[in-house]
Design a protein around this motif. Structure first.
Motif, PDB file in Angstrom:
ATOM      1  N   ILE A  48       1.245   4.335  -2.682  1.00  0.00           N
ATOM      2  CA  ILE A  48       1.154   5.768  -2.316  1.00  0.00           C
ATOM      3  C   ILE A  48       2.311   6.533  -2.951  1.00  0.00           C
ATOM      4  O   ILE A  48       2.110   7.600  -3.551  1.00  0.00           O
ATOM      5  CB  ILE A  48       1.115   5.914  -0.775  1.00  0.00           C
ATOM      6  N   VAL A  97       1.821  -3.089  11.168  1.00  0.00           N
ATOM      7  CA  VAL A  97       0.681  -3.563  10.378  1.00  0.00           C
ATOM      8  C   VAL A  97       0.999  -3.449   8.891  1.00  0.00           C
ATOM      9  O   VAL A  97       0.742  -4.368   8.115  1.00  0.00           O
ATOM     10  CB  VAL A  97      -0.597  -2.765  10.732  1.00  0.00           C
ATOM     11  N   VAL A  98       1.557  -2.311   8.476  1.00  0.00           N
ATOM     12  CA  VAL A  98       1.929  -2.127   7.066  1.00  0.00           C
ATOM     13  C   VAL A  98       3.394  -2.536   6.920  1.00  0.00           C
ATOM     14  O   VAL A  98       4.282  -1.974   7.581  1.00  0.00           O
ATOM     15  CB  VAL A  98       1.722  -0.664   6.626  1.00  0.00           C
ATOM     16  N   PHE A 122       3.834  11.782   4.645  1.00  0.00           N
ATOM     17  CA  PHE A 122       2.413  12.060   4.389  1.00  0.00           C
ATOM     18  C   PHE A 122       1.621  11.862   5.668  1.00  0.00           C
ATOM     19  O   PHE A 122       2.079  11.206   6.613  1.00  0.00           O
ATOM     20  CB  PHE A 122       1.880  11.149   3.271  1.00  0.00           C
ATOM     21  N   LEU A 123       0.407  12.395   5.680  1.00  0.00           N
ATOM     22  CA  LEU A 123      -0.436  12.273   6.874  1.00  0.00           C
ATOM     23  C   LEU A 123      -0.938  10.857   7.044  1.00  0.00           C
ATOM     24  O   LEU A 123      -1.430  10.236   6.094  1.00  0.00           O
ATOM     25  CB  LEU A 123      -1.651  13.214   6.774  1.00  0.00           C
ATOM     26  N   ASP A 124      -0.823  10.336   8.275  1.00  0.00           N
ATOM     27  CA  ASP A 124      -1.437   9.051   8.621  1.00  0.00           C
ATOM     28  C   ASP A 124      -2.961   9.201   8.503  1.00  0.00           C
ATOM     29  O   ASP A 124      -3.533  10.196   8.965  1.00  0.00           O
ATOM     30  CB  ASP A 124      -1.049   8.662  10.054  1.00  0.00           C
ATOM     31  N   ILE A 125      -3.600   8.208   7.905  1.00  0.00           N
ATOM     32  CA  ILE A 125      -5.042   8.306   7.636  1.00  0.00           C
ATOM     33  C   ILE A 125      -5.883   8.212   8.920  1.00  0.00           C
ATOM     34  O   ILE A 125      -7.010   8.711   8.963  1.00  0.00           O
ATOM     35  CB  ILE A 125      -5.452   7.218   6.598  1.00  0.00           C
ATOM     36  N   SER A 126      -5.327   7.597   9.967  1.00  0.00           N
ATOM     37  CA  SER A 126      -6.036   7.462  11.255  1.00  0.00           C
ATOM     38  C   SER A 126      -5.131   7.957  12.375  1.00  0.00           C
ATOM     39  O   SER A 126      -4.521   7.156  13.096  1.00  0.00           O
ATOM     40  CB  SER A 126      -6.421   5.997  11.507  1.00  0.00           C
ATOM     41  N   ALA A 166       7.596   0.642  14.486  1.00  0.00           N
ATOM     42  CA  ALA A 166       7.331  -0.753  14.844  1.00  0.00           C
ATOM     43  C   ALA A 166       8.006  -1.641  13.802  1.00  0.00           C
ATOM     44  O   ALA A 166       7.716  -1.515  12.604  1.00  0.00           O
ATOM     45  CB  ALA A 166       5.829  -1.015  14.885  1.00  0.00           C
ATOM     46  N   ILE A 217       0.827  -1.207   0.000  1.00  0.00           N
ATOM     47  CA  ILE A 217       0.000   0.000   0.000  1.00  0.00           C
ATOM     48  C   ILE A 217       0.870   1.268   0.000  1.00  0.00           C
ATOM     49  O   ILE A 217       0.525   2.266  -0.657  1.00  0.00           O
ATOM     50  CB  ILE A 217      -0.974  -0.047   1.199  1.00  0.00           C
ATOM     51  N   PHE A 218       2.000   1.237   0.704  1.00  0.00           N
ATOM     52  CA  PHE A 218       2.853   2.434   0.751  1.00  0.00           C
ATOM     53  C   PHE A 218       3.629   2.614  -0.560  1.00  0.00           C
ATOM     54  O   PHE A 218       3.862   3.756  -0.978  1.00  0.00           O
ATOM     55  CB  PHE A 218       3.786   2.400   1.963  1.00  0.00           C
ATOM     56  N   HIS A 268       6.761   6.862  12.454  1.00  0.00           N
ATOM     57  CA  HIS A 268       5.630   7.706  12.872  1.00  0.00           C
ATOM     58  C   HIS A 268       6.172   8.985  13.520  1.00  0.00           C
ATOM     59  O   HIS A 268       7.075   8.924  14.356  1.00  0.00           O
ATOM     60  CB  HIS A 268       4.785   6.992  13.932  1.00  0.00           C
ATOM     61  N   HIS A 313       8.176   2.295   8.249  1.00  0.00           N
ATOM     62  CA  HIS A 313       7.716   3.693   8.342  1.00  0.00           C
ATOM     63  C   HIS A 313       7.983   4.241   9.733  1.00  0.00           C
ATOM     64  O   HIS A 313       7.827   3.544  10.728  1.00  0.00           O
ATOM     65  CB  HIS A 313       6.225   3.804   7.998  1.00  0.00           C
ATOM     66  N   LEU A 346       3.633  10.028   8.659  1.00  0.00           N
ATOM     67  CA  LEU A 346       4.469   8.851   8.411  1.00  0.00           C
ATOM     68  C   LEU A 346       5.587   9.242   7.458  1.00  0.00           C
ATOM     69  O   LEU A 346       5.325   9.887   6.434  1.00  0.00           O
ATOM     70  CB  LEU A 346       3.641   7.721   7.791  1.00  0.00           C
ATOM     71  N   GLY A 389       3.781  -4.533  16.602  1.00  0.00           N
ATOM     72  CA  GLY A 389       2.627  -3.739  16.191  1.00  0.00           C
ATOM     73  C   GLY A 389       2.700  -3.235  14.766  1.00  0.00           C
ATOM     74  O   GLY A 389       1.869  -2.413  14.359  1.00  0.00           O
TER      75      GLY A 389
HETATM   76  P1  5GP Z   1       1.934   0.498  11.887  1.00  0.00           P
HETATM   77  O1  5GP Z   1       0.872  -0.015  12.812  1.00  0.00           O
HETATM   78  O2  5GP Z   1       2.256  -0.489  10.790  1.00  0.00           O
HETATM   79  O3  5GP Z   1       3.152   1.029  12.595  1.00  0.00           O
HETATM   80  O4  5GP Z   1       1.296   1.782  11.222  1.00  0.00           O
HETATM   81  C1  5GP Z   1       0.633   1.781  10.008  1.00  0.00           C
HETATM   82  C2  5GP Z   1      -0.025   3.120   9.882  1.00  0.00           C
HETATM   83  O5  5GP Z   1      -0.403   3.327   8.535  1.00  0.00           O
HETATM   84  C3  5GP Z   1      -1.299   3.257  10.720  1.00  0.00           C
HETATM   85  O6  5GP Z   1      -1.133   4.309  11.659  1.00  0.00           O
HETATM   86  C4  5GP Z   1      -2.392   3.534   9.704  1.00  0.00           C
HETATM   87  O7  5GP Z   1      -3.332   4.488  10.141  1.00  0.00           O
HETATM   88  C5  5GP Z   1      -1.618   4.027   8.497  1.00  0.00           C
HETATM   89  N1  5GP Z   1      -2.233   3.706   7.228  1.00  0.00           N
HETATM   90  C6  5GP Z   1      -2.669   2.479   6.839  1.00  0.00           C
HETATM   91  N2  5GP Z   1      -3.164   2.533   5.576  1.00  0.00           N
HETATM   92  C7  5GP Z   1      -3.024   3.831   5.167  1.00  0.00           C
HETATM   93  C8  5GP Z   1      -3.359   4.508   3.954  1.00  0.00           C
HETATM   94  O8  5GP Z   1      -3.880   3.942   2.993  1.00  0.00           O
HETATM   95  N3  5GP Z   1      -3.067   5.830   3.902  1.00  0.00           N
HETATM   96  C9  5GP Z   1      -2.500   6.497   4.954  1.00  0.00           C
HETATM   97  N4  5GP Z   1      -2.257   7.807   4.787  1.00  0.00           N
HETATM   98  N5  5GP Z   1      -2.164   5.875   6.101  1.00  0.00           N
HETATM   99  C10 5GP Z   1      -2.425   4.567   6.211  1.00  0.00           C
END
Ligand code: 5GP
Ligand code: ZN
Length: 139
Positions: free
Chosen positions: A9, A94-95, A28-32, A86, A5-6, A101, A99, A40, A92
């Motif tokens: 992006i 996930v992607v 870029f801005l984290d989506i959540s 992470a 996914i990254f 944070h 990256h 990130l 933790g």
């Molecule tokens: P992790 O948990 O792997 O350290 O963090 C992954 C981060 O990527 C999460 O904070 C999540 O909100 C962010 N994220 C996941 N998918 C996307 C996306 O499609 N776009 C953006 N901007 N952030 C994403």
């Protein structure tokens, strides 16, 4: 990496809100976000683990991450920032594109790390732990 996914992006195939870009990194801005403005910073080259990122790129990630942190501190809402990375699912991640944070923090943002502080059983236990790590360290 086709299914990353990254990487998508970076290629512009998935939209993102860009903060900064150069030849090595993209931010870029984290989506959540933990707080609005959570950024990130990623290497343009695909690396699952931060440990394989070339030193110049890893250094740039840290440099740009802390510069963005300073920018966040200049906003009225924030006083500080956390840098967080992470490496691995158990940590933790996930992607699976490494990256960094950059998390803006305010004194009353009601966010707390669940950070425990265990004791070592003894001085010997602490020393043995350090020796075990050093025996596995390859640079
Ligand atoms: P992790 O948990 O792997 O350290 O963090 C992954 C981060 O990527 C999460 O904070 C999540 O909100 C962010 N994220 C996941 N998918 C996307 C996306 O499609 N776009 C953006 N901007 N952030 C994403
Ligand atoms: Zn990738």
């Amino acid at each position: 990496m086709p299914d990353c996914i990254f990487c998508k992006i970076i290629a512009g195939e998935i939209p993102s809100t860009k903060i900064y870009e150069d030849e090595l990194v993209y931010a870029f801005l984290d989506i959540s976000p933990i707080n609005p403005g959570h950024v990130l910073v990623i290497p343009k080259e695909h690396h699952e683990s931060a440990s394989t990122i070339p030193e110049a790129t890893a250094g740039r990630m840290f440099r740009i991450g802390s510069r963005i942190g300073i920018a966040l501190k200049r906003l009225e809402a924030y006083d500080a920032y956390n840098l967080h990375l992470a490496d691995g699912m158990a940590a933790g991640q996930v992607v699976m594109h490494a990256h960094l944070h950059v998390i803006p923090r305010g004194v009353e943002d009601h966010f707390h790390w669940n950070w425990r502080q265990l004791p070592y059983a003894s001085d010997e236990d602490r020393t043995a732990t350090a020796e075990a790590i050093k025996a596995k360290l390859s640079l």
